[in-house]
Scaffold this motif. Structure first.
Motif, PDB file in Angstrom:
ATOM      1  N   ALA A 104     -10.995  -7.169  79.748  1.00  0.00           N
ATOM      2  CA  ALA A 104     -10.079  -7.876  80.661  1.00  0.00           C
ATOM      3  C   ALA A 104      -9.760  -9.260  80.100  1.00  0.00           C
ATOM      4  O   ALA A 104      -8.597  -9.694  80.082  1.00  0.00           O
ATOM      5  N   LEU A 105     -10.798  -9.943  79.606  1.00  0.00           N
ATOM      6  CA  LEU A 105     -10.562 -11.278  79.037  1.00  0.00           C
ATOM      7  C   LEU A 105      -9.697 -11.186  77.783  1.00  0.00           C
ATOM      8  O   LEU A 105      -8.836 -12.045  77.531  1.00  0.00           O
ATOM      9  N   TYR A 106      -9.876 -10.147  77.010  1.00  0.00           N
ATOM     10  CA  TYR A 106      -9.098  -9.947  75.771  1.00  0.00           C
ATOM     11  C   TYR A 106      -7.596  -9.888  76.090  1.00  0.00           C
ATOM     12  O   TYR A 106      -6.781 -10.569  75.464  1.00  0.00           O
ATOM     13  N   HIS A 107      -7.270  -9.074  77.108  1.00  0.00           N
ATOM     14  CA  HIS A 107      -5.844  -8.970  77.472  1.00  0.00           C
ATOM     15  C   HIS A 107      -5.383 -10.244  78.191  1.00  0.00           C
ATOM     16  O   HIS A 107      -4.276 -10.732  77.946  1.00  0.00           O
ATOM     17  N   HIS A 108      -6.230 -10.747  79.058  1.00  0.00           N
ATOM     18  CA  HIS A 108      -5.881 -11.952  79.816  1.00  0.00           C
ATOM     19  C   HIS A 108      -5.540 -13.111  78.875  1.00  0.00           C
ATOM     20  O   HIS A 108      -4.607 -13.885  79.125  1.00  0.00           O
ATOM     21  N   ARG A 109      -6.288 -13.229  77.754  1.00  0.00           N
ATOM     22  CA  ARG A 109      -6.104 -14.353  76.834  1.00  0.00           C
ATOM     23  C   ARG A 109      -5.177 -14.002  75.657  1.00  0.00           C
ATOM     24  O   ARG A 109      -5.175 -14.670  74.636  1.00  0.00           O
ATOM     25  N   PHE A 110      -4.371 -12.904  75.829  1.00  0.00           N
ATOM     26  CA  PHE A 110      -3.306 -12.550  74.853  1.00  0.00           C
ATOM     27  C   PHE A 110      -3.856 -12.283  73.446  1.00  0.00           C
ATOM     28  O   PHE A 110      -3.181 -12.571  72.446  1.00  0.00           O
ATOM     29  N   MET A 111      -5.060 -11.729  73.342  1.00  0.00           N
ATOM     30  CA  MET A 111      -5.649 -11.550  72.012  1.00  0.00           C
ATOM     31  C   MET A 111      -4.891 -10.532  71.155  1.00  0.00           C
ATOM     32  O   MET A 111      -4.893 -10.632  69.923  1.00  0.00           O
ATOM     33  N   LEU A 112      -4.229  -9.548  71.819  1.00  0.00           N
ATOM     34  CA  LEU A 112      -3.423  -8.596  71.024  1.00  0.00           C
ATOM     35  C   LEU A 112      -2.298  -9.338  70.312  1.00  0.00           C
ATOM     36  O   LEU A 112      -1.998  -9.091  69.149  1.00  0.00           O
ATOM     37  N   ASP A 113      -1.668 -10.287  71.047  1.00  0.00           N
ATOM     38  CA  ASP A 113      -0.565 -11.063  70.456  1.00  0.00           C
ATOM     39  C   ASP A 113      -1.069 -11.958  69.335  1.00  0.00           C
ATOM     40  O   ASP A 113      -0.436 -12.092  68.292  1.00  0.00           O
ATOM     41  N   TYR A 114      -2.243 -12.570  69.568  1.00  0.00           N
ATOM     42  CA  TYR A 114      -2.777 -13.456  68.533  1.00  0.00           C
ATOM     43  C   TYR A 114      -3.188 -12.673  67.285  1.00  0.00           C
ATOM     44  O   TYR A 114      -3.107 -13.193  66.172  1.00  0.00           O
ATOM     45  N   ALA A 115      -3.634 -11.399  67.473  1.00  0.00           N
ATOM     46  CA  ALA A 115      -3.994 -10.588  66.302  1.00  0.00           C
ATOM     47  C   ALA A 115      -2.747 -10.328  65.453  1.00  0.00           C
ATOM     48  O   ALA A 115      -2.784 -10.400  64.215  1.00  0.00           O
ATOM     49  N   VAL A 116      -1.620 -10.057  66.138  1.00  0.00           N
ATOM     50  CA  VAL A 116      -0.355  -9.848  65.411  1.00  0.00           C
ATOM     51  C   VAL A 116       0.040 -11.142  64.702  1.00  0.00           C
ATOM     52  O   VAL A 116       0.403 -11.147  63.518  1.00  0.00           O
ATOM     53  N   GLN A 117      -0.053 -12.260  65.435  1.00  0.00           N
ATOM     54  CA  GLN A 117       0.322 -13.547  64.837  1.00  0.00           C
ATOM     55  C   GLN A 117      -0.532 -13.854  63.612  1.00  0.00           C
ATOM     56  O   GLN A 117      -0.042 -14.383  62.619  1.00  0.00           O
ATOM     57  N   GLN A 118      -1.824 -13.513  63.681  1.00  0.00           N
ATOM     58  CA  GLN A 118      -2.704 -13.797  62.535  1.00  0.00           C
ATOM     59  C   GLN A 118      -2.234 -13.001  61.314  1.00  0.00           C
ATOM     60  O   GLN A 118      -2.143 -13.545  60.206  1.00  0.00           O
ATOM     61  N   ARG A 119      -1.943 -11.695  61.548  1.00  0.00           N
ATOM     62  CA  ARG A 119      -1.482 -10.868  60.413  1.00  0.00           C
ATOM     63  C   ARG A 119      -0.218 -11.448  59.796  1.00  0.00           C
ATOM     64  O   ARG A 119       0.001 -11.400  58.600  1.00  0.00           O
ATOM     65  N   GLU A 120       0.649 -12.046  60.676  1.00  0.00           N
ATOM     66  CA  GLU A 120       1.924 -12.582  60.194  1.00  0.00           C
ATOM     67  C   GLU A 120       1.855 -14.081  59.861  1.00  0.00           C
ATOM     68  O   GLU A 120       2.873 -14.698  59.554  1.00  0.00           O
ATOM     69  N   LYS A 121       0.647 -14.646  59.931  1.00  0.00           N
ATOM     70  CA  LYS A 121       0.418 -16.077  59.649  1.00  0.00           C
ATOM     71  C   LYS A 121       1.326 -16.961  60.513  1.00  0.00           C
ATOM     72  O   LYS A 121       1.955 -17.910  60.032  1.00  0.00           O
ATOM     73  N   VAL A 122       1.393 -16.585  61.793  1.00  0.00           N
ATOM     74  CA  VAL A 122       2.220 -17.362  62.735  1.00  0.00           C
ATOM     75  C   VAL A 122       1.300 -18.258  63.568  1.00  0.00           C
ATOM     76  O   VAL A 122       0.310 -17.772  64.137  1.00  0.00           O
ATOM     77  N   TRP A 123       1.625 -19.545  63.640  1.00  0.00           N
ATOM     78  CA  TRP A 123       0.855 -20.509  64.441  1.00  0.00           C
ATOM     79  C   TRP A 123       1.678 -20.820  65.674  1.00  0.00           C
ATOM     80  O   TRP A 123       2.625 -21.606  65.610  1.00  0.00           O
ATOM     81  N   ARG A 124       1.367 -20.130  66.810  1.00  0.00           N
ATOM     82  CA  ARG A 124       2.188 -20.333  68.005  1.00  0.00           C
ATOM     83  C   ARG A 124       1.298 -20.214  69.240  1.00  0.00           C
ATOM     84  O   ARG A 124       0.545 -19.235  69.380  1.00  0.00           O
ATOM     85  N   GLU A 125       1.392 -21.212  70.104  1.00  0.00           N
ATOM     86  CA  GLU A 125       0.583 -21.172  71.326  1.00  0.00           C
ATOM     87  C   GLU A 125       1.301 -20.341  72.388  1.00  0.00           C
ATOM     88  O   GLU A 125       2.513 -20.466  72.550  1.00  0.00           O
ATOM     89  N   ILE A 126       0.533 -19.536  73.086  1.00  0.00           N
ATOM     90  CA  ILE A 126       1.100 -18.823  74.242  1.00  0.00           C
ATOM     91  C   ILE A 126       0.536 -19.508  75.485  1.00  0.00           C
ATOM     92  O   ILE A 126      -0.671 -19.796  75.539  1.00  0.00           O
ATOM     93  N   GLU A 127       1.414 -19.769  76.436  1.00  0.00           N
ATOM     94  CA  GLU A 127       1.008 -20.486  77.657  1.00  0.00           C
ATOM     95  C   GLU A 127      -0.177 -19.782  78.327  1.00  0.00           C
ATOM     96  O   GLU A 127      -0.115 -18.582  78.628  1.00  0.00           O
ATOM     97  N   GLN A 128      -1.244 -20.522  78.540  1.00  0.00           N
ATOM     98  CA  GLN A 128      -2.436 -19.924  79.161  1.00  0.00           C
ATOM     99  C   GLN A 128      -2.224 -19.738  80.656  1.00  0.00           C
ATOM    100  O   GLN A 128      -1.626 -20.597  81.314  1.00  0.00           O
ATOM    101  N   ILE A 129      -2.711 -18.602  81.170  1.00  0.00           N
ATOM    102  CA  ILE A 129      -2.617 -18.335  82.614  1.00  0.00           C
ATOM    103  C   ILE A 129      -4.022 -18.460  83.196  1.00  0.00           C
ATOM    104  O   ILE A 129      -4.962 -17.863  82.655  1.00  0.00           O
ATOM    105  N   PRO A 130      -4.197 -19.204  84.277  1.00  0.00           N
ATOM    106  CA  PRO A 130      -5.547 -19.296  84.847  1.00  0.00           C
ATOM    107  C   PRO A 130      -5.958 -17.967  85.490  1.00  0.00           C
ATOM    108  O   PRO A 130      -5.095 -17.210  85.964  1.00  0.00           O
ATOM    109  N   THR A 131      -7.257 -17.692  85.508  1.00  0.00           N
ATOM    110  CA  THR A 131      -7.711 -16.406  86.073  1.00  0.00           C
ATOM    111  C   THR A 131      -7.281 -16.259  87.538  1.00  0.00           C
ATOM    112  O   THR A 131      -7.024 -15.152  87.990  1.00  0.00           O
TER     113      THR A 131
END
Ligand code: NAP
Ligand code: GLV
Length: 309
Positions: A104-131
């Motif tokens: 739940a925390l993995y999806h909540h904290r957009f880790m799938l998106d960050y994994a894609v960004q890492q592969r593409e060497k993209v440095w971009r913040e995604i707006e954090q949502i409070p629980t």
């Protein structure tokens, strides 16, 4: 007093050690060489061959090594009148809580998106949502679902559960029955499936129910693979209706090499490991139930085969 054990070879030793300490008078017999069938009073099994349990004429209880009993319920030749007991033990519950909270925390904290960004060497913040603005919905608010709900509440998520009967768990909104399902789905940004597999729940996650979730919802599948219509899930992922999924259970296990799930960019695949029965703690639960049966009492956590769980 003899118990026949059907487990994988690696885990056999842990069960032997645990039972020796707890119930030294219990003789453990191996499934492949159980000796005289009439000696066997208890069976502790995972996925026995169909018809095999009926060969033990003096069985007093059948213990499932797992929480799910679909591996037993599918046997048309179960010995009549012998109680089937599902696994309820603290090690299995703790493992599921860890896995569901982590996912739940993995999806909540957009880790799938960050994994894609890492592969593409993209440095971009995604707006954090409070629980407190994220709504988690748990299908199945039984032993495992309610333990996960409690821990997710501790993180501050808005938690709801869906069950057959209404529940009153502190901090958890209760939905029940077929009538409550759509309203429950509509408010679930992260959906966790922790239902048992029964005639009523098979295929419950399909185009219609996945379509009732908020657009972009995450899905964590830890019940059974047959809860999900897999082609409908893929379509929902491809359209963005489902934003990401963690899949632990599948219709076919092991997951075949040609399954599109393996390489889907919005899916995390793990091999049915969300939680495992821990012999040390589970033997205690089984030993307590054996003592109950020996004292003439029914074991705890008997399955209602008509209901399917
Ligand atoms: P449980 O205590 O029996 O809870 C089952 C829950 O599902 C209950 O809340 C029940 O409602 C609800 N339910 C059943 N049929 C329903 C229906 N038709 N409509 C609505 N709700 C329904 O089971 P558990 O110990 O929590 O285990 C749940 C499942 O988790 C197991 O059966 C197994 O398939 C799966 N599991 C997976 C793993 C893994 O590693 N992936 C590990 C362990 C277990 P009521 O409370 O109203 O009866
Ligand atoms: C595992 O899948 C279990 O049912 O315990």
């Amino acid at each position: 007093m003899a118990l026949v054990l059907k487990t994988d070879i690696e885990r056999g030793d842990s069960w032997h050690r645990a039972f020796r300490a707890l119930l030294p008078e219990l003789e453990l017999r191996d499934w492949r060489a159980p000796g005289a069938p009439e000696d066997i009073e208890f069976a502790l099994v995972w996925a026995p061959e169909q018809g095999a349990l009926a060969k033990f004429p003096n069985l007093k209880a059948i213990f499932s090594i797992g929480a799910g009993i679909d591996h037993l319920a599918s046997d048309p030749d179960l010995p009549p009148g012998v109680p089937i007991v599902r696994m309820v033990e603290p090690g299995l519950t703790a493992g599921m809580v860890e896995f569901v909270v982590m996912s739940a925390l993995y999806h909540h904290r957009f880790m799938l998106d960050y994994a894609v960004q890492q592969r593409e060497k993209v440095w971009r913040e995604i707006e954090q949502i409070p629980t407190f603005r994220r709504r988690v919905g748990i299908l199945g608010l039984g032993v495992l679902g309610s333990a996960c709900a409690e821990k997710l509440c501790d993180f501050g998520f808005q938690v709801a559960g869906w069950s057959r009967r209404p529940k009153s768990q502190v901090g958890v909104e209760s939905f029940h029955d077929a009538d409550g399902l759509t309203a429950f789905l509509k408010r679930s940004d992260i959906l966790v499936c922790l239902l048992p597999l029964t005639d009523e729940t098979e295929g419950i996650l399909n185009a219609e129910t996945l379509g009732a979730l908020p657009h972009g919802a995450a899905f964590i599948s830890v019940g059974r693979g047959k809860h999900v219509v897999e082609t409908d899930l893929l379509s929902a992922l491809d359209s963005g209706q489902i934003g990401g999924a963690t899949l632990d259970v599948f219709r076919e296990e092991p997951l075949p090499p040609d399954s599109p799930f393996w390489s889907h960019p919005r899916i995390v695949v793990v091999p049915h490991i969300a939680s495992m029965t821990i012999a040390e703690t589970a033997a205690e639960a089984v030993a307590q139930n054996i003592r109950r049966v020996q004292a003439g009492q029914p074991p705890e956590h008997i399955v209602d085969l008509d209901r399917g769980y």
